[in-house]
Scaffold this active site. Structure first.
Site, PDB file in Angstrom:
ATOM      1  N   HIS A 270     -20.045   4.396  14.642  1.00 37.46           N
ATOM      2  CA  HIS A 270     -18.452   4.148  14.614  1.00 37.46           C
ATOM      3  C   HIS A 270     -18.180   5.541  14.259  1.00 37.46           C
ATOM      4  CE1 HIS A 270     -14.410   2.945  15.134  1.00 37.46           C
ATOM      5  NE2 HIS A 270     -14.353   3.574  13.343  1.00 37.46           N
TER       6      HIS A 270
ATOM      7  N   CYS B 227     -11.591   6.409  13.970  1.00 39.74           N
ATOM      8  CA  CYS B 227     -10.891   4.729  13.623  1.00 39.74           C
ATOM      9  C   CYS B 227      -9.534   5.320  13.954  1.00 39.74           C
ATOM     10  CB  CYS B 227     -11.870   4.959  12.535  1.00 39.74           C
ATOM     11  SG  CYS B 227     -11.475   3.300  12.161  1.00 39.74           S
TER      12      CYS B 227
ATOM     13  N   ASP C  62     -20.566   0.962  19.067  1.00 41.73           N
ATOM     14  CA  ASP C  62     -19.198   1.101  18.742  1.00 41.73           C
ATOM     15  C   ASP C  62     -19.285  -0.274  17.979  1.00 41.73           C
ATOM     16  OD1 ASP C  62     -17.192   1.260  16.686  1.00 41.73           O
ATOM     17  OD2 ASP C  62     -16.408   2.356  17.433  1.00 41.73           O
TER      18      ASP C  62
END
Length: 419
Positions: free
Chosen positions: A361, A234, A327
């Site tokens: 994600h 991330c 994601d």
């Protein structure tokens, strides 16, 4: 009936073999798992199995016919755990002193309606799932500006060094570094905002802070040089990529669902500044439950215009991109494609992409439950991270092995081949 599991105590990334014996032929049973995290949040799963002709169920052989997953999935009871309180992410905080304790029981199926009292379980047991192997040591890091925790494997060393970066949750997250140390890496879980005396919110990405972390790791007498690795997810992967481009001695960088341009913050290094990429907030969307999805917000800027992208071709080390194609927070597949195209155009072959359909994600170590939505400190709406339970679990299991192989290859084998 007798329920067995082996091993009863293991690292969280190690599989467990669960079996039931002593049932009647073709009997249908319900297997249930539950755990409480350190805040008391309850996570539960269940699956229905039909015994074979001799009254046995073996999760390595037999298919679940219903429940939280269907099919042959030996570890399904663990990765399909769901929080009783929605939007709760399962994350171990104290990795050193206690495991997660998973209660597993076998019982007769029953309808979950209020006036039905389930019978007592036929048998039950407790699994211990550890985030640290015996002999791993944890050293609190508070040196100069650096804040974090260094995990060292048992033994004299030398060990390949890895810096572990999480993202938009802030704080100090240790469970991945402790697991890496359990597999032979000297792993530094590095905080960079929202922890101790670090800024409460991330104002800018100061690459000199991360450079200090590289130097700290390489100075350590148990760390094998001459370079270190980075594992990042991330916002952390945005930082990881920026480190690989700007800093020396970064030999291998793992980027899990990150952007290839600056998002939301300046990147500053020795007087040089990378501006944050403009965003189209009008492309934010939400799903049926009202969870926010941000993956389209750069589709007219960073996703299509290379002038916003980090000059990844300047990096000397190797890259492993881990992409969840479902994601919903970032368009990770597009970012990885853009970054690798940039490398290819510059004649570089220092990259690998692992791209997983149906993965979201938050790609974590194996057998971690899918967290498809949760809150983060500085964003008002709940965030949809994406992912479908079964393919996401498969992605976590596959990528974890590949990540370790990639880091070992470039941090150990590359060194020995030069001798």
């Amino acid at each position: 009936a007798q329920l067995t599991a082996a091993p009863l105590s293991a690292l969280v990334d190690e599989p467990v073999h669960i079996q039931v014996t002593g049932l009647t032929p073709f009997q249908v049973v319900c297997l249930q798992a539950s755990l409480k995290d350190e805040k008391g949040n309850l996570f539960e799963s269940q699956a229905f199995y039909k015994a074979n002709e001799v009254g046995e169920v073996d999760l390595e052989r037999d298919a679940s016919v219903g429940g939280d997953y269907v099919g042959v999935h030996p570890m399904g009871l663990l990765w399909s755990l769901k929080p009783e309180k929605l939007l709760t992410r399962l994350a171990k905080r104290d990795v050193m002193n206690s495991p997660f304790q998973v209660q597993v029981k076998v019982c007769d199926p029953y309808f979950p309606i209020k006036n039905v009292v389930p019978g007592a379980p036929k048998d039950s047991l407790t699994l211990e799932r550890w985030y640290v192997a015996p002999g791993v040591t944890r050293i609190q890091v508070k040196e100069g500006r650096l804040r974090g925790a260094l995990f060292l494997p048992p033994g004299e060393g030398l060990f390949p060094g890895v810096i572990d970066l999480f993202g938009s949750a802030g704080g100090l997250i240790e469970f991945r570094a402790s697991l890496l140390a359990s597999h032979g890496f000297a792993a530094l879980a590095l905080a960079y905002w929202g922890y101790d005396d670090l800024p409460p919110l991330l104002e800018k990405v100061d690459l000199e802070y991360f450079e200090e972390a590289v130097e700290f790791l390489l100075r350590h007498p148990k760390v094998l040089g001459p370079g270190v690795g980075v594992i990042s997810v991330c916002k952390g992967a945005e930082v990881g990529l920026s480190m690989a481009v700007n800093l020396k001695n970064i030999t291998a960088t793992v980027l899990i669902n990150g952007p290839n341009f600056a998002i939301g913050n300046l990147h500053v290094y020795r007087g040089q500044t990378s501006l944050p990429t403009p965003t189209n907030i009008e492309f934010t969307s939400s799903n049926a439950l009202g969870f926010a999805e941000f993956y389209r917000t750069y589709e007219q800027t960073g996703d299509v215009d290379s002038r916003y992208c980090f000059p990844i071709e300047k990096a000397e080390g190797h890259f492993l991109f881990v992409v969840g194609e479902d994601d919903k927070a970032l368009n990770s597949k597009a970012h990885a494609l853009q970054a690798t195209s940039q490398l290819t155009r510059n004649g570089k072959k220092n990259w690998t992409v692992l791209s997983y359909p149906g993965a979201g994600h938050l790609i974590e170590p194996p057998y971690s439950p899918l967290c498809c939505a949760s809150r983060i400190p500085f964003v008002s709406p709940n965030i949809h991270w994406g992912g479908e339970v079964i393919p996401h679990a498969a992605a976590q299991e596959h990528s974890w092995k590949e990540i370790q192989s990639f880091l070992k290859k470039h941090l150990i084998l590359d060194v020995t081949s030069q001798l």
